[in-house]
Motif scaffolding. Structure first.
Motif: not given
Length: 511
Positions: A109-133
């Motif tokens: 949804r963030c990527c979608e909003r950045a594309m539709r609104d024409g605004t920069p995408l900011v990613m603040l990354l800490d851990g993450g990835g797909h939840r293994i469970q």
């Protein structure tokens, strides 16, 4: 309890105050919370969250009691210096920042909003990835993820930036790989395809997280653009970087108040042609005061890439650095410069090339690193660029590397200048004489005298005045005149050149 009270209760449950123990553990690691980072980056009072009520799906065995506020990622819109952005901030306190099914939808949804609104995408990354469970389920995982397709579509349309603020092996590194700018925090941030445990299981190699993918390691390798000491510095660097670029590619560049430099560029050039100097001093003397923002400084230091302002206008600078490898171009330097040219061209940032290049770095290492193709990548990006470009030959402008640095008329520079100290020719005079006149010198009664005679004669032909007489450059200017000449040319140049007349879908990069 009224419906409004229930809504307020559920919203509050996802905030930091409701999870004091988890936030305290995050602080004990020397890290801010996902929400605190957003507060630091965005203008006060502008954050508008979406997906704050999200929780985990709990579809896998053993997930019945799983509690994942916001499903591990805080998402929303806001402003940076009065300009809108979309932000995703991964929450390490929620299962290591991993994302379940709904968290993945929020990222998309963030990527979608950045594309539709024409605004920069900011990613603040800490851990993450797909939840293994949740990933251990073919019913779900076989679908794959659309977010990478979305990020490719965003590339070159809006700025995409990433701050690596904690563990970042695997998924977060995939996100960062598609960002235009990546900053990492020393001591806490890591990047890489796999962490130490997986590396050991796959290869038997024992290596620490820091040795494998720490901030300084990745900055030297060019995977990260910048390594800093604190989270505040990392977030501030995102603000600075975004300040040079438009919100989207079809907008005009953000202008600032002009600030005259405090140093005379003529004072940084040494007298001797073989004496090294720091080209960053030249960059600083030409740019507006306190506006130089260098990228990938630790990687391929033989070429400097920096965003600066010139009379308040953003400009991208590519400069040979005599302090490292004499300023010659090797494979890492060509790729570094090529990527920088690509980013600047995508967002309409004019390019300034400061040339002091003795050539490409020849030898067996150049073959092993595929310099023949890596150098082609730089030529390719220059050839397809449509932004204004300017070149100044400070000293050496030798051979094909001179061409790759936008020397002379090679790529139709809007202004091509040379300093009185410039030497423009196919290769160094001494080397050329030794190769081309080897037999002549050997047959002479006094070989040393004959060589000296030839070298002296050719040196008289390697002169910037002759370059101007042949109209290979527009003018020879004194260092003190250079800034005003560039500002004048910049004020007249259109933001974009007309695209090539030929019709094609996709140019094929050498790399």
């Amino acid at each position: 309890m009224t419906p409004v009270d229930e809504l307020r209760r559920r919203r509050a449950a996802a905030l930091d105050d409701a999870r004091a123990d988890a936030i305290a553990r995050q602080h004990a690691l020397g890290k801010d919370s996902a929400r605190e980072r957003i507060t630091h980056l965005l203008d006060e009072g502008t954050f508008r969250e979406f997906g704050g009520l999200v929780d985990a799906v709990r579809s896998a065995p053993g997930e019945e009691q799983l509690h994942a506020p916001a499903d591990g990622v805080v998402t929303g819109t806001g402003q940076v210096d009065g300009r809108p952005v979309v932000v995703m901030s991964f929450d390490f306190t929620v299962y290591g920042g991993s994302n379940g099914t709904i968290g993945g939808l929020k990222v998309a949804r963030c990527c979608e909003r950045a594309m539709r609104d024409g605004t920069p995408l900011v990613m603040l990354l800490d851990g993450g990835g797909h939840r293994i469970q949740e990933g251990l389920d073919s019913h779900h995982f076989a679908h794959g993820f659309t977010v990478f397709q979305q990020m490719v579509e965003l590339s070159g349309f809006v700025p995409v930036v990433a701050a690596m603020l904690g563990p970042g092996f695997a998924g977060p590194s995939n996100f960062a790989a598609l960002a235009d700018f990546v900053v990492m925090v020393r001591g806490t941030a890591t990047m890489g395809i796999a962490g130490p445990a997986l590396v050991r299981a796959a290869t038997g190699e024992r290596i620490s997280s820091e040795e494998l993918g720490g901030a300084d390691v990745q900055a030297r390798l060019g995977v990260a653009d910048l390594a800093v000491d604190t989270e505040a510095e990392a977030l501030d660097s995102l603000r600075v970087y975004l300040g040079f670029l438009p919100s989207r590619a079809d907008q005009e560049l953000p202008l600032d108040e002009p600030r005259a430099p405090v140093t005379d560029p003529g004072g940084v050039m040494p007298e001797g042609a073989a004496t090294a100097y720091d080209v960053r001093d030249v960059v600083g003397a030409l740019a507006d005061a306190d506006t130089v923002f260098e990228l990938r400084a630790e990687h391929a230091p033989n070429v400097v890439t920096a965003l600066v302002r010139l009379d308040g206008r953003p400009v991208g600078v590519v400069a040979n650095q005599p302090l490292h490898l004499g300023g010659s171009l090797d494979s890492p330097a060509c790729e570094k410069a090529a990527h920088f040219v690509s980013v600047c061209d995508a967002f309409g940032v004019p390019l300034l090339f400061l040339i002091d290049v003795p050539g490409f770095l020849v030898g067996s290492e150049s073959a092993r690193t595929q310099l023949a193709r890596r150098s082609g990548r730089l030529l390719f990006e220059l050839g397809q660029a449509t932004v204004p470009r300017f070149s100044v030959v400070l000293r050496k402008g030798y051979g094909a590397a001179y061409i790759a640095m936008c020397g002379g008329r090679s790529f139709s520079a809007d202004l091509a200048l040379a300093w009185p100290t410039a030497e423009i020719c196919a290769m160094s005079v001494d080397g050329a004489v030794d190769v081309a006149y080897r037999r002549d010198i050997a047959a002479a009664p006094d070989p040393a005298a004959r060589r000296a005679e030839l070298v002296s004669g050719f040196r008289q032909r390697v002169d910037p005045i002759l370059a101007a007489q042949g109209f290979g450059v527009d003018d020879v200017v004194e260092p003190a005149e250079t800034r005003s000449a560039l500002i004048d040319a910049l004020s007249r140049a259109p933001q974009r050149r007309t695209a090539a007349a030929v019709t094609k879908r996709h140019g094929i990069s050498p790399i």
